[in-house]
Design an enzyme around this catalytic site. Structure first.
Site, short mmCIF file in Angstrom:
data_model
loop_
_atom_site.label_atom_id
_atom_site.label_comp_id
_atom_site.label_asym_id
_atom_site.label_seq_id
_atom_site.Cartn_x
_atom_site.Cartn_y
_atom_site.Cartn_z
N ASP A 288 40.30 2.87 -19.18
CA ASP A 288 39.24 3.61 -18.51
C ASP A 288 38.50 2.76 -17.49
O ASP A 288 38.71 1.54 -17.40
CB ASP A 288 38.25 4.18 -19.56
CG ASP A 288 37.81 3.16 -20.61
OD1 ASP A 288 38.02 1.95 -20.38
OD2 ASP A 288 37.26 3.56 -21.63
N ASP B 128 30.08 6.73 -31.69
CA ASP B 128 30.26 8.17 -31.92
C ASP B 128 31.71 8.55 -32.17
O ASP B 128 32.07 9.72 -32.19
CB ASP B 128 29.70 8.97 -30.73
CG ASP B 128 30.40 8.65 -29.41
OD1 ASP B 128 31.36 7.84 -29.41
OD2 ASP B 128 30.01 9.22 -28.38
N HIS C 59 34.32 7.67 -30.22
CA HIS C 59 35.18 7.85 -29.04
C HIS C 59 36.21 6.73 -28.91
O HIS C 59 35.98 5.60 -29.37
CB HIS C 59 34.36 8.03 -27.75
CG HIS C 59 33.69 6.80 -27.20
ND1 HIS C 59 32.35 6.78 -26.88
CD2 HIS C 59 34.17 5.57 -26.85
CE1 HIS C 59 32.05 5.59 -26.36
NE2 HIS C 59 33.13 4.84 -26.35
N GLU D 15 34.97 11.30 -25.32
CA GLU D 15 33.78 11.55 -26.12
C GLU D 15 34.04 12.69 -27.13
O GLU D 15 35.03 13.41 -27.01
CB GLU D 15 32.62 11.92 -25.18
CG GLU D 15 32.20 10.80 -24.23
CD GLU D 15 31.40 9.69 -24.91
OE1 GLU D 15 31.56 9.47 -26.13
OE2 GLU D 15 30.60 9.03 -24.20
C1 GLP Z 1 33.10 1.71 -24.24
C2 GLP Z 1 34.59 1.73 -23.88
C3 GLP Z 1 35.46 1.85 -25.10
C4 GLP Z 1 34.98 0.88 -26.15
C5 GLP Z 1 33.59 1.24 -26.60
C6 GLP Z 1 33.02 0.28 -27.64
O1 GLP Z 1 32.47 2.91 -24.13
N1 GLP Z 1 34.94 2.76 -22.96
O2 GLP Z 1 36.80 1.61 -24.74
O3 GLP Z 1 35.85 0.92 -27.25
O4 GLP Z 1 32.72 1.25 -25.50
O5 GLP Z 1 32.46 -0.84 -27.02
P1 GLP Z 1 32.14 -2.17 -27.78
O6 GLP Z 1 33.46 -2.76 -28.14
O7 GLP Z 1 31.40 -3.02 -26.81
O8 GLP Z 1 31.35 -1.80 -28.98
#
Ligand code: GLP
Length: 262
Positions: A67, A136, A138, A143
């Site tokens: 992404d 959440d 995702h 989402e």
């Molecule tokens: C973001 C990314 C995800 C990631 C998530 C968790 O929103 N798009 O790919 O898994 O956050 O982030 P973190 O690993 O910093 O908790």
């Protein structure tokens, strides 16, 4: 789903890195799906170490990132493009031509997304996808409510994700982009192997719902229960709400070594 509980995020990341390294050694032209966020950082550090100390060769590896934020130029310090070059690509021998990250500045989002899907197909599909998870539930930026059949497309971030990610923008939620391009859940499910990593107590509810709850679009990662080869690497804190945690440990402790990295 296979759940692997480790004492720390470092040991969980080393175990996940072994799976990636085994694939790259057996298939030097492997196609990797990559994730951003704080979660995969120790995994990337371990891959960098393996490249430097053990000669792990990425020269023929192709990568597709999950992404990217819409509206952030590539060189913005919080773009996922910058993240990947800073934390992984600049430290291994990847061929830049084989690196693919969604373009958050495209003026044709649908066209770009369709082309991204085509490039994944032309590369032979993703052999191994690395995933983090949002609080959440995702995956990528899919989402809650995202279609399980979705492909690469534009998504709008939830308020909760904006708040979670504000820490990367100096705590200023208003600076977090509202839109992104993300691989779809269908795209992720097409990967031959999915490795989901989650660390810390703020991921415990999302992990419990994804691993042991009903499969439902409200918890996007729960679809991985339907994936034929999904491994979930968690530390103790992220595993703390799993009902079957002692069974997962029991299974993993009794596996032959060859199967641990398979
Ligand atoms: C973001 C990314 C995800 C990631 C998530 C968790 O929103 N798009 O790919 O898994 O956050 O982030 P973190 O690993 O910093 O908790």
């Amino acid at each position: 789903m296979e759940v692997i509980i480790s004492d720390t995020k470092e040991s969980a990341s080393r175990a996940a890195a072994q799976v990636v390294a085994r694939l790259v050694r057996e298939k030097p032209d492997a196609v990797l799906g990559l994730a951003t966020g704080s979660t995969p950082l120790p995994l990337y550090q371990e891959l960098v170490r393996m490249h430097r100390e053990e000669g792990l060769d990425f020269s023929r590896v192709t990568t597709f990132n999950l992404d990217e934020y819409i509206g952030l130029p590539r060189d913005h310090e919080q773009s996922y493009h910058s993240f990947m070059w800073e934390n992984l690509f600049s430290q291994i021998n990847i061929d830049p031509v084989r690196v693919h990250i969604p373009d958050g500045m495209t003026d044709d989002v649908p066209g770009f997304c369709a082309a991204y899907e085509s490039k994944i197909r032309e590369a032979g599909g993703i052999d191994l996808q690395i995933l983090g998870i949002g609080s959440d539930g995702h995956i990528g930026f899919n989402e809650p409510g995202s279609s399980f059949a979705s492909r690469t497309r534009i998504k709008t971030l939830t308020q909760r994700t904006v708040e979670d990610n504000a820490r990367f923008f100096g705590g200023r939620g208003e600076d977090v982009p509202r839109h992104c391009i993300t691989m779809g859940i269908g795209t992720i499910m097409d990967a031959r192997v999915n490795l989901l990593l989650a660390f810390g107590g703020n991921k415990a509810d999302a992990i419990a719902a994804s691993v042991e709850g009903p499969v439902a679009a409200i918890v996007p990662a729960s679809i991985l229960q339907h994936h034929p080869n999904a491994k979930v690497f968690v530390d103790e804190a992220a595993a703390s709400k799993l009902k079957l945690s002692s069974y997962y440990r029991w299974v993993y402790d009794r596996k032959p070594d060859w199967q641990k990295n398979a």
